[in-house]
Write a protein that holds these residues in place. Structure first.
Motif, PDB file in Angstrom:
ATOM      1  N   TRP A 112      49.345  62.863  46.936  1.00 35.21           N
ATOM      2  CA  TRP A 112      49.764  64.259  46.762  1.00 35.21           C
ATOM      3  C   TRP A 112      51.101  64.527  47.446  1.00 35.21           C
ATOM      4  O   TRP A 112      51.910  65.326  46.952  1.00 35.21           O
ATOM      5  CB  TRP A 112      48.700  65.211  47.296  1.00 35.21           C
ATOM      6  N   GLU A 113      51.362  63.877  48.574  1.00 37.69           N
ATOM      7  CA  GLU A 113      52.674  64.042  49.209  1.00 37.69           C
ATOM      8  C   GLU A 113      53.784  63.500  48.307  1.00 37.69           C
ATOM      9  O   GLU A 113      54.889  64.058  48.257  1.00 37.69           O
ATOM     10  CB  GLU A 113      52.687  63.330  50.563  1.00 37.69           C
ATOM     11  N   CYS A 114      53.501  62.426  47.590  1.00 37.98           N
ATOM     12  CA  CYS A 114      54.473  61.911  46.619  1.00 37.98           C
ATOM     13  C   CYS A 114      54.658  62.883  45.455  1.00 37.98           C
ATOM     14  O   CYS A 114      55.773  63.078  44.954  1.00 37.98           O
ATOM     15  CB  CYS A 114      54.027  60.550  46.095  1.00 37.98           C
ATOM     16  N   LEU A 115      53.555  63.485  45.012  1.00 33.73           N
ATOM     17  CA  LEU A 115      53.643  64.409  43.876  1.00 33.73           C
ATOM     18  C   LEU A 115      54.408  65.673  44.240  1.00 33.73           C
ATOM     19  O   LEU A 115      55.102  66.257  43.397  1.00 33.73           O
ATOM     20  CB  LEU A 115      52.232  64.767  43.399  1.00 33.73           C
ATOM     21  N   ARG A 153      64.086  69.916  50.311  1.00 32.28           N
ATOM     22  CA  ARG A 153      62.859  70.135  51.075  1.00 32.28           C
ATOM     23  C   ARG A 153      62.506  68.886  51.880  1.00 32.28           C
ATOM     24  O   ARG A 153      61.965  68.982  52.988  1.00 32.28           O
ATOM     25  CB  ARG A 153      61.711  70.496  50.126  1.00 32.28           C
ATOM     26  N   TRP A 154      62.771  67.722  51.304  1.00 30.94           N
ATOM     27  CA  TRP A 154      62.491  66.479  52.028  1.00 30.94           C
ATOM     28  C   TRP A 154      63.265  66.426  53.333  1.00 30.94           C
ATOM     29  O   TRP A 154      62.713  66.076  54.380  1.00 30.94           O
ATOM     30  CB  TRP A 154      62.856  65.277  51.159  1.00 30.94           C
ATOM     31  N   GLN A 155      64.558  66.794  53.309  1.00 28.56           N
ATOM     32  CA  GLN A 155      65.367  66.766  54.525  1.00 28.56           C
ATOM     33  C   GLN A 155      64.880  67.806  55.532  1.00 28.56           C
ATOM     34  O   GLN A 155      64.833  67.557  56.744  1.00 28.56           O
ATOM     35  CB  GLN A 155      66.839  67.028  54.181  1.00 28.56           C
ATOM     36  N   THR A 156      64.480  68.973  55.039  1.00 25.71           N
ATOM     37  CA  THR A 156      63.940  70.008  55.924  1.00 25.71           C
ATOM     38  C   THR A 156      62.650  69.523  56.587  1.00 25.71           C
ATOM     39  O   THR A 156      62.421  69.742  57.782  1.00 25.71           O
ATOM     40  CB  THR A 156      63.669  71.292  55.131  1.00 25.71           C
ATOM     41  N   PRO A 210      53.930  68.998  60.547  1.00 24.14           N
ATOM     42  CA  PRO A 210      54.059  69.488  59.167  1.00 24.14           C
ATOM     43  C   PRO A 210      53.972  68.347  58.157  1.00 24.14           C
ATOM     44  O   PRO A 210      54.363  67.210  58.433  1.00 24.14           O
ATOM     45  CB  PRO A 210      55.451  70.114  59.160  1.00 24.14           C
ATOM     46  N   LEU A 211      53.433  68.650  57.004  1.00 20.86           N
ATOM     47  CA  LEU A 211      53.472  67.749  55.863  1.00 20.86           C
ATOM     48  C   LEU A 211      54.460  68.300  54.844  1.00 20.86           C
ATOM     49  O   LEU A 211      54.839  69.480  54.898  1.00 20.86           O
ATOM     50  CB  LEU A 211      52.087  67.615  55.239  1.00 20.86           C
ATOM     51  N   LEU A 212      54.852  67.456  53.917  1.00 19.41           N
ATOM     52  CA  LEU A 212      55.820  67.892  52.915  1.00 19.41           C
ATOM     53  C   LEU A 212      55.266  69.049  52.092  1.00 19.41           C
ATOM     54  O   LEU A 212      56.008  69.940  51.683  1.00 19.41           O
ATOM     55  CB  LEU A 212      56.181  66.712  52.009  1.00 19.41           C
ATOM     56  N   GLU A 213      53.985  69.075  51.864  1.00 23.77           N
ATOM     57  CA  GLU A 213      53.382  70.155  51.077  1.00 23.77           C
ATOM     58  C   GLU A 213      53.561  71.513  51.742  1.00 23.77           C
ATOM     59  O   GLU A 213      53.589  72.551  51.079  1.00 23.77           O
ATOM     60  CB  GLU A 213      51.897  69.878  50.877  1.00 23.77           C
ATOM     61  N   ASP A 214      53.654  71.525  53.100  1.00 20.93           N
ATOM     62  CA  ASP A 214      53.795  72.795  53.820  1.00 20.93           C
ATOM     63  C   ASP A 214      55.156  73.433  53.602  1.00 20.93           C
ATOM     64  O   ASP A 214      55.303  74.648  53.769  1.00 20.93           O
ATOM     65  CB  ASP A 214      53.594  72.573  55.323  1.00 20.93           C
ATOM     66  N   LEU A 215      56.160  72.631  53.250  1.00 21.31           N
ATOM     67  CA  LEU A 215      57.510  73.151  53.113  1.00 21.31           C
ATOM     68  C   LEU A 215      57.922  73.361  51.669  1.00 21.31           C
ATOM     69  O   LEU A 215      59.083  73.546  51.363  1.00 21.31           O
ATOM     70  CB  LEU A 215      58.520  72.215  53.787  1.00 21.31           C
ATOM     71  N   ALA A 216      56.962  73.311  50.749  1.00 14.52           N
ATOM     72  CA  ALA A 216      57.279  73.599  49.358  1.00 14.52           C
ATOM     73  C   ALA A 216      57.695  75.063  49.228  1.00 14.52           C
ATOM     74  O   ALA A 216      57.326  75.917  50.031  1.00 14.52           O
ATOM     75  CB  ALA A 216      56.069  73.321  48.474  1.00 14.52           C
ATOM     76  N   LEU A 230      58.916  58.369  51.041  1.00 14.33           N
ATOM     77  CA  LEU A 230      59.177  59.434  51.998  1.00 14.33           C
ATOM     78  C   LEU A 230      59.965  58.965  53.215  1.00 14.33           C
ATOM     79  O   LEU A 230      60.243  59.762  54.117  1.00 14.33           O
ATOM     80  CB  LEU A 230      57.849  60.048  52.459  1.00 14.33           C
ATOM     81  N   GLY A 231      60.311  57.702  53.257  1.00 16.96           N
ATOM     82  CA  GLY A 231      61.176  57.207  54.315  1.00 16.96           C
ATOM     83  C   GLY A 231      60.541  57.229  55.691  1.00 16.96           C
ATOM     84  O   GLY A 231      61.214  57.531  56.684  1.00 16.96           O
ATOM     85  N   LEU A 232      59.270  56.875  55.781  1.00 20.79           N
ATOM     86  CA  LEU A 232      58.564  56.911  57.058  1.00 20.79           C
ATOM     87  C   LEU A 232      58.731  55.592  57.796  1.00 20.79           C
ATOM     88  O   LEU A 232      58.438  54.518  57.251  1.00 20.79           O
ATOM     89  CB  LEU A 232      57.079  57.191  56.833  1.00 20.79           C
ATOM     90  N   ALA A 233      59.195  55.674  59.040  1.00 24.76           N
ATOM     91  CA  ALA A 233      59.328  54.486  59.869  1.00 24.76           C
ATOM     92  C   ALA A 233      57.966  54.073  60.412  1.00 24.76           C
ATOM     93  O   ALA A 233      56.998  54.828  60.348  1.00 24.76           O
ATOM     94  CB  ALA A 233      60.305  54.759  61.013  1.00 24.76           C
TER      95      ALA A 233
END
Length: 602
Positions: free
Chosen positions: A259-262, A273-276, A116-122, A207-210
């Motif tokens: 776009w993920e930042c936006l 949503r970020w935590q989800t 999943p990308l962050l856009e999918d969980l909007a 986005l806190g990506l390791a």
């Protein structure tokens, strides 16, 4: 709103290397007018199949196998046998029995949307398109405008990079705020860095990506826009053929990351949503492939083994009867599936003929520019760079200049007329004004009275003018010509008694109003007709000085052997052979028998 602290010790060099590797995994796709088949997995060829299959299943939901019903049908038809399943299991070190694989085919199908990308969980909104749809449409429109060079009458300036042009268009588009229902979207856009590499750095931090998340995340971003990514990879491929490079694919990756930042609403609390998204991302990364997926992979391997067994049996069959000492003629076709039926039919129609296969560009590394145009096109496989620039000539320089001027004038008039057809006002006036004028041409094409749309090589030519022209190699030293001819003849594998007629048959197609037309032509000629290559090589091999040089190298084309060029129209299966009227009288009877055999085979 909880502020997110950026990572202070981010390894920028390692991040950019991972981004470079993600871009390197995208295979190029060629434009419509040069369409050739390209495996989308080409740039992953250094990895094991099992690794690639697992990655694409996890990251994009790509199965890379047939459906369970297809394998079930192959089993019932006997195409896949138990021995193939046992061999596939042995290769993977699996201990289960083939019966378990049969049971797996009956298991319910499972969908895998990929990581999943962050856009999918909007948050879903019933009356709005949603982030994934909005992002895909916006990126597509921006790329279509920026990459266009010849189609649209109005286009944005592309003096800046793709990312900078995209950023500028976003700043000017206030409608996105309404479509997304995100009130501070314009402010977020203004905060984006101005450079693509800086965007990747900012996105990973925000986005806190390791470090272990970077490769799969970049893969997901590019696979979401795979069509445009493949086009950027084509630009990179072409630039490297010319000794340069192209970074447009990195720009596209930066756009997807931006776009993920936006989409990010900057909240980091437990219900955000970020935590989800982070929870869903980690869960999907740690989820192993399912038993159904693994079973389908084994069935795919068994299907390949069954095909290999069938091929091996066919190759080990007894050889056909020996051909006569000197065949009536030998014809070289392109090694293309559309040439094979005619080739086999020809051998049956006249057993005295011998056929062979060769790449349809006939070993000529050329780019072709028709007389009177500047539209240069490659006539060789897309993996290679042209070495020779070829045009066409009547044999008279003065006449060539006159013909070029005539064609340019006609093309200019046609271009002006097409511009008028595209004007907004023509929507209301064109049909009413001249609609009936098209009736005759339409009826002629429908009932086969008129020739219809001419082939690209013959546009703006009258038949008599076109017949005076022939492709011509550039000025080359005789030694270079002999080297080129010798290399090609060795590649063709000519051996044994030479026939009186040696025919080189390129192939092309015939269609009208078809944007996929290049996909029907010769892939070895980069989606073009093979006519130019066949005619050039025939002209080269018929040259007496070239033949003398070949004879000195032990490659003898005797005086009685004449080389002809032809074109196989794979749409109609008609075969046109050029310059046959120039054959000596002694060869005319053989030519007539060959022509009759071609007609019967067609």
């Amino acid at each position: 709103m909880t502020a997110f602290e950026p990572t202070p010790d981010l390894e920028y060099q390692a991040l950019h290397e991972v981004a470079r590797q993600a871009c390197a995994r995208i295979a190029p796709t060629w434009p419509l007018d040069r369409m050739i088949a390209v495996s989308p997995l080409w740039e992953r060829r250094d990895q094991a199949w099992q690794t690639v299959a697992a990655q694409l299943w996890q990251r994009a939901g790509s199965r890379l196998t047939l459906s369970a019903a297809d394998y079930r049908q192959a089993w019932q038809d006997g195409r896949i046998a138990e021995r193939h399943l046992q061999q596939a299991l042995a290769e993977q070190g699996e201990s289960c029995k083939p019966a378990r694989l049969l049971e797996a085919l009956d298991a319910s199908a499972e969908a895998c949307p990929g990581l999943p990308l962050l856009e999918d969980l909007a948050e879903p909104r019933s009356s709005l398109p949603g982030w994934p749809t909005l992002i895909t449409q916006q990126i597509g429109q921006s790329c279509a405008a920026w990459f266009d060079h010849e189609q649209a009458d109005w286009r944005p300036a592309n003096s800046t990079g793709l990312y900078q042009a995209w950023h500028a268009s976003l700043l000017a588009d206030r409608g996105l705020t309404v479509l997304s229902a995100c009130r501070d979207l314009h402010q977020r856009i203004a905060e984006l860095p101005a450079e693509p590499r800086a965007v990747l750095e900012a996105a990973v931090q925000r986005l806190g990506l390791a470090a272990e998340d970077w490769a799969p995340w970049f893969d997901c971003l590019l696979l979401r826009s795979l069509g445009w990514a493949s086009w950027c990879a084509y630009r990179r491929w072409q630039a490297r053929l010319e000794g340069g490079d192209d970074q447009t694919l990195l720009d596209l990756l930066a756009i997807r990351a931006a776009w993920e930042c936006l989409v990010d609403d900057r909240r980091r609390d437990a219900d955000s949503r970020w935590q989800t998204w982070r929870s869903a991302w980690q869960a999907r990364l740690q989820q192993p492939p399912s038993a159904k997926w693994q079973a389908l992979q084994l069935w795919q391997r068994a299907d390949e083994l069954a095909w290999q067994e069938q091929l091996q049996q066919a190759l080990c069959q007894s050889a056909p009867a020996a051909l006569p000492q000197a065949p009536l003629a030998k014809l070289f076709f392109c090694i293309d599936v559309r040439s094979e039926p005619l080739r086999r039919a020809l051998e049956q129609a006249c057993p005295e003929l011998e056929t062979g296969g060769f790449a349809g560009f006939f070993g000529l590394p050329i780019a072709y520019t028709p007389l009177g145009t500047s539209a240069t096109r490659p006539q060789l496989p897309g993996l290679l760079a042209p070495q020779l620039q070829v045009s066409e000539s009547s044999g008279d320089a003065v006449q060539d200049r006159q013909l070029a001027a005539v064609r340019q004038d006609r093309l200019a008039r046609q271009g002006g007329w097409r511009l008028f057809e595209r004007l907004p006002a023509s929507t209301f006036t064109l049909v009413e004004s001249i609609g009936l004028g098209y009736a005759g041409a339409l009826l002629g094409r429908t009932y086969g009275v008129s020739e219809g749309v001419p082939q690209p090589e013959r546009i703006a030519w009258r038949l008599g003018e076109w017949q005076r022209l022939h492709p011509q190699l550039p000025a080359m030293a005789m030694q270079q010509q002999v080297d080129l001819a010798a290399r090609i003849l060795k590649g063709m594998g000519l051996s044994g008694p030479m026939p009186a007629l040696l025919v080189l048959l390129g192939h092309g197609s015939q269609s009208a109003n078809n944007p996929q037309a290049a996909g029907l032509d010769c892939g070895a000629c980069c989606g073009q007709s093979g006519e130019v290559n066949a005619r050039l090589l025939a002209r080269l091999l018929n040259d007496s000085e070239v033949r003398a040089g070949l004879r000195a190298r032990g490659l003898d084309l005797p005086p009685h052997c004449q080389v002809l060029a032809g074109l196989h129209n794979t749409t109609t299966d008609e075969v046109q052979v050029f310059a046959h009227e120039e054959l000596p009288a002694a060869l005319q009877p053989g030519w007539q028998r060959l022509r009759a055999a071609l007609d019967v085979a067609s």
